[in-house]
Scaffold this active site. Structure first.
Site, short mmCIF file in Angstrom:
data_model
loop_
_atom_site.label_atom_id
_atom_site.label_comp_id
_atom_site.label_asym_id
_atom_site.label_seq_id
_atom_site.Cartn_x
_atom_site.Cartn_y
_atom_site.Cartn_z
N VAL A 110 0.45 5.57 -2.59
CA VAL A 110 0.82 5.28 -1.20
C VAL A 110 -0.42 5.45 -0.32
O VAL A 110 -0.95 6.55 -0.18
CB VAL A 110 1.92 6.24 -0.70
CG1 VAL A 110 2.23 5.99 0.77
CG2 VAL A 110 3.17 6.12 -1.56
N THR A 111 -0.92 4.36 0.21
CA THR A 111 -2.04 4.46 1.16
C THR A 111 -1.82 3.51 2.32
O THR A 111 -1.19 2.46 2.16
CB THR A 111 -3.39 4.08 0.52
OG1 THR A 111 -3.45 2.67 0.29
CG2 THR A 111 -3.66 4.83 -0.79
N GLY A 120 3.52 3.45 11.88
CA GLY A 120 4.78 3.26 11.18
C GLY A 120 4.71 2.45 9.89
O GLY A 120 5.75 2.11 9.32
N ALA A 122 3.44 3.35 6.85
CA ALA A 122 3.90 4.15 5.70
C ALA A 122 5.42 4.31 5.74
O ALA A 122 6.09 4.24 4.71
CB ALA A 122 3.21 5.51 5.67
N ARG A 123 5.96 4.54 6.92
CA ARG A 123 7.42 4.68 7.01
C ARG A 123 8.11 3.42 6.50
O ARG A 123 9.05 3.49 5.71
CB ARG A 123 7.86 5.03 8.44
CG ARG A 123 9.37 5.14 8.57
CD ARG A 123 9.81 5.70 9.89
NE ARG A 123 9.59 7.14 10.00
CZ ARG A 123 10.32 8.07 9.41
NH1 ARG A 123 11.35 7.72 8.65
NH2 ARG A 123 10.06 9.34 9.58
N GLU A 147 -0.97 15.61 0.69
CA GLU A 147 -0.78 16.61 1.74
C GLU A 147 0.70 16.99 1.77
O GLU A 147 1.55 16.10 1.64
CB GLU A 147 -1.07 16.01 3.12
CG GLU A 147 -2.50 15.75 3.42
CD GLU A 147 -2.63 15.29 4.88
OE1 GLU A 147 -2.73 16.15 5.77
OE2 GLU A 147 -2.61 14.07 5.11
N TYR A 151 5.73 14.10 3.38
CA TYR A 151 6.93 13.50 2.80
C TYR A 151 8.26 14.12 3.25
O TYR A 151 9.32 13.54 3.01
CB TYR A 151 6.80 13.43 1.28
CG TYR A 151 5.78 12.38 0.91
CD1 TYR A 151 6.09 11.04 0.96
CD2 TYR A 151 4.47 12.74 0.61
CE1 TYR A 151 5.15 10.06 0.69
CE2 TYR A 151 3.51 11.77 0.33
CZ TYR A 151 3.86 10.44 0.38
OH TYR A 151 2.92 9.47 0.13
N PHE A 430 0.69 11.94 -10.45
CA PHE A 430 0.88 10.49 -10.59
C PHE A 430 0.88 9.84 -9.21
O PHE A 430 0.93 10.52 -8.20
CB PHE A 430 2.16 10.15 -11.37
CG PHE A 430 3.45 10.55 -10.71
CD1 PHE A 430 4.09 9.70 -9.81
CD2 PHE A 430 4.05 11.79 -10.97
CE1 PHE A 430 5.28 10.06 -9.20
CE2 PHE A 430 5.25 12.15 -10.36
CZ PHE A 430 5.86 11.30 -9.48
C1 LIG Z 1 -0.48 9.47 4.72
C2 LIG Z 1 -0.52 8.02 5.14
C3 LIG Z 1 0.02 7.15 4.02
C4 LIG Z 1 0.36 7.87 6.39
O1 LIG Z 1 0.39 6.51 6.78
P1 LIG Z 1 0.77 6.07 8.28
O2 LIG Z 1 1.04 4.61 8.25
O3 LIG Z 1 -0.26 6.56 9.19
O4 LIG Z 1 2.12 6.86 8.53
P2 LIG Z 1 3.28 6.45 9.59
O5 LIG Z 1 2.63 6.00 10.86
O6 LIG Z 1 4.22 5.50 8.97
O7 LIG Z 1 3.99 7.84 9.80
C5 LIG Z 1 5.27 8.11 9.28
C6 LIG Z 1 5.64 9.52 9.63
O8 LIG Z 1 4.84 10.42 8.87
C7 LIG Z 1 4.09 11.26 9.74
N1 LIG Z 1 2.77 11.40 9.11
C8 LIG Z 1 1.98 10.43 8.66
N2 LIG Z 1 0.88 10.94 8.09
C9 LIG Z 1 0.99 12.27 8.20
C10 LIG Z 1 0.17 13.35 7.80
N3 LIG Z 1 -1.00 13.14 7.18
N4 LIG Z 1 0.58 14.60 8.08
C11 LIG Z 1 1.77 14.80 8.71
N5 LIG Z 1 2.60 13.81 9.11
C12 LIG Z 1 2.20 12.56 8.84
C13 LIG Z 1 4.00 10.53 11.05
O9 LIG Z 1 3.81 11.45 12.11
C14 LIG Z 1 5.36 9.86 11.08
O10 LIG Z 1 6.35 10.80 11.45
P3 LIG Z 1 7.74 10.34 12.13
O11 LIG Z 1 7.98 8.90 11.78
O12 LIG Z 1 8.75 11.25 11.52
O13 LIG Z 1 7.53 10.55 13.59
C15 LIG Z 1 -1.96 7.56 5.49
O14 LIG Z 1 -2.48 8.40 6.49
C16 LIG Z 1 -2.90 7.60 4.31
O15 LIG Z 1 -3.05 6.61 3.62
N6 LIG Z 1 -3.58 8.74 4.09
C17 LIG Z 1 -4.61 8.84 3.01
C18 LIG Z 1 -4.02 8.65 1.62
C19 LIG Z 1 -2.88 9.60 1.37
O16 LIG Z 1 -2.99 10.80 1.58
N7 LIG Z 1 -1.74 9.06 0.92
C20 LIG Z 1 -0.59 9.83 0.55
C21 LIG Z 1 -0.61 9.92 -0.93
S1 LIG Z 1 0.51 11.06 -1.58
#
Ligand SMILES: CC(C)(COP(=O)(O)OP(=O)(O)OC[C@H]1O[C@@H](n2cnc3c(N)ncnc32)[C@H](O)[C@@H]1OP(=O)(O)O)[C@@H](O)C(=O)NCCC(=O)NCCS
Length: 430
Positions: A110-111, A120, A122-123, A147, A151, A430
């Site tokens: 998931v990135t 939004g 990732a959501r 992190e 989730y 994974f």
């Molecule tokens: C983590 C990641 C996927 C989030 O993507 P994003 O598109 O910015 O997330 P969204 O805007 O859809 O946020 C969805 C919700 O998660 C929360 N959120 C997103 N990233 C977060 C983080 N790093 N820490 C805490 N909350 C987070 C948002 O506040 C939002 O909350 P809400 O809808 O309940 O108000 C992105 O920052 C990323 O790719 N990070 C690096 C790779 C990674 O860590 N991936 C996860 C692998 S397990």
């Protein structure tokens, strides 16, 4: 589950939400090598990994026939073929208490690109996966996380913790058993099939384990072409007195150039089918010449090794959340496992996403076998879908969660029924 999940269309709700933002949610066609390569480059960029070589992409591609791969595309960016968000899923067996398994929707990769974060995306991606998992009949979704803050927003809870151990080997003298079998060096290739067979032999003993498959297993053995750590990886196996392999370990040695007596040994993986194998391999690791520190990564929280050395404080413990799960179908999930004590409990679960929202009677007979039915009876216990995930495999204590203000009602009864004699644990990422 068959392979029909590969052809299921993308979730229309998320597709439309993203389209309203000028983004396209699409399945990646694995037979299109260029599209896969672009997806793979975007995924590694998302995790801040080095730029992937052609050889690494080619190797990755060879594993992914059974993966459902999704990308979110933005046609307005200079490299539109590379998605701005990625994910990949497959159905994977998850071990639950009672030496059983339940089908899980394993979510990986998931990135969201830093250029498109926090709007939004990732959501939309995650909710698409959860709805697709539901449509496919998977009662649980699973993932391991970068992190622990992310989730919970999607109803996942930490179901299995893990520990990293740092052991001062000058203080930790071996006091455990000294089994009569033998430890042998082997190559990664020599573990390829027998190692996996051993992992399979013990998989049902530990709730939280998810079956290895192609890439997960090869990665564990350091067989990925771009794996720098693998250059140092060594493998040993333990054979019992009859010559049968009962365990194996892999590790790297890291030199301290200022003092050759202070190497650090990183224990990457240790899997055993018997107590003897466990003792022999740990002793082998802790008594290695020229090593002053052992760092053991991703170990179970009920690891016995502290009780097998002379100095308890020579073993420093750092705990982390590791396997996160999301319950999508409460009756199917609760009926998949067995329970420690018989009884009847009305659980009220709240879930803003809706999938797990409701009240159920959990009826457990004298053999620990449950039946779960919807009810309007008053709840004995109320909790959110996140806490249900945390207690589901017997990991988090409901009594402790009650004290934390996160479970209401008869937490003691919940604890008595849900506890597991083996702490839940997942031995890989994974
Ligand atoms: C983590 C990641 C996927 C989030 O993507 P994003 O598109 O910015 O997330 P969204 O805007 O859809 O946020 C969805 C919700 O998660 C929360 N959120 C997103 N990233 C977060 C983080 N790093 N820490 C805490 N909350 C987070 C948002 O506040 C939002 O909350 P809400 O809808 O309940 O108000 C992105 O920052 C990323 O790719 N990070 C690096 C790779 C990674 O860590 N991936 C996860 C692998 S397990």
């Amino acid at each position: 589950m068959g392979n029909d999940y590969l052809d299921m269309p993308v979730d229309p709700t998320s597709r439309d939400q993203l389209a309203a933002e000028g983004l396209r949610l699409e399945l990646v066609d694995i037979s299109d090598k260029q599209a896969f390569a672009a997806w793979s480059r975007a995924e590694s960029r998302g995790f801040h990994s080095p730029v992937q070589t052609e050889a690494a992409i080619e190797q990755r591609h060879s594993y992914f026939d059974d993966r459902r791969i999704t990308g979110v595309y933005d046609d307005s960016v200079p490299v539109p073929q590379e998605p701005v968000a990625t994910t990949m899923v497959w159905p994977a067996d998850l071990t639950v208490p009672g030496r059983r398994t339940v089908q899980s929707w394993a979510i990986s990769d998931v990135t969201v690109a830093p250029t498109h974060r926090r709007r939004g995306v990732a959501r939309a991606l995650l909710e698409a996966e959860l709805r697709t998992a539901q449509a496919h009949g998977a009662p649980i979704a699973t993932l391991t996380v970068s992190e622990s803050t992310i989730y919970g927003h999607f109803g996942f809870g930490p179901a299995a913790l893990a520990r990293d151990l740092t052991i001062d080997t000058r203080r930790a003298k071996w006091t455990g058993p000294r089994p009569a079998g033998r430890v042998h060096f082997v190559t990664a290739d020599q573990l390829l099939e027998p190692g996996l067979a051993l992992v399979e032999r013990v998989r049902l003993t530990t709730p939280g384990q998810i079956a290895y498959d192609g890439i997960l297993w090869d990665r564990q053995l350091g067989l990925m072409v771009d794996d720098e750590v693998a250059k140092k990886q060594r493998f040993v196996r333990y054979d019992d007195e009859s010559g049968r392999m009962q365990g194996f370990a892999s590790y790297t040695l890291n030199e301290n150039p200022a003092d050759f007596t202070q190497h650090r040994l990183d224990l990457l993986h240790l899997v055993t089918a018997t107590d003897d194998a466990y003792a022999a391999l740990w002793r082998f690791v802790l008594e290695m010449d020229l090593v002053s520190e052992v760092k053991a990564h991703l170990r179970p929280v009920d690891e016995p090794v502290r009780w097998m050395v002379s100095d308890f404080r020579a073993v420093k413990v750092a705990e982390l959340d590791h396997l996160w799960i999301r319950i999508l179908d409460v009756p199917a999930a609760l009926e998949a496992r067995t329970y420690a004590t018989p009884g009847r409990l009305v659980l009220s679960v709240s879930d803003p996403f809706g999938a797990a929202d409701g009240s159920w009677v959990l009826d457990v007979d004298d053999t620990g076998t449950p039946t779960v039915t919807p009810t309007d009876d008053p709840a004995d216990v109320s909790l959110t879908v996140e806490e249900l995930a945390a207690i589901y495999l017997g990991g988090a204590s409901p009594v402790m969660l009650h004290a934390a203000g996160r479970v209401r009602g008869d937490a003691a009864r919940l604890e008595a029924m849900f506890r597991s004699p083996v702490a839940p644990f997942l031995s890989h990422w994974f």
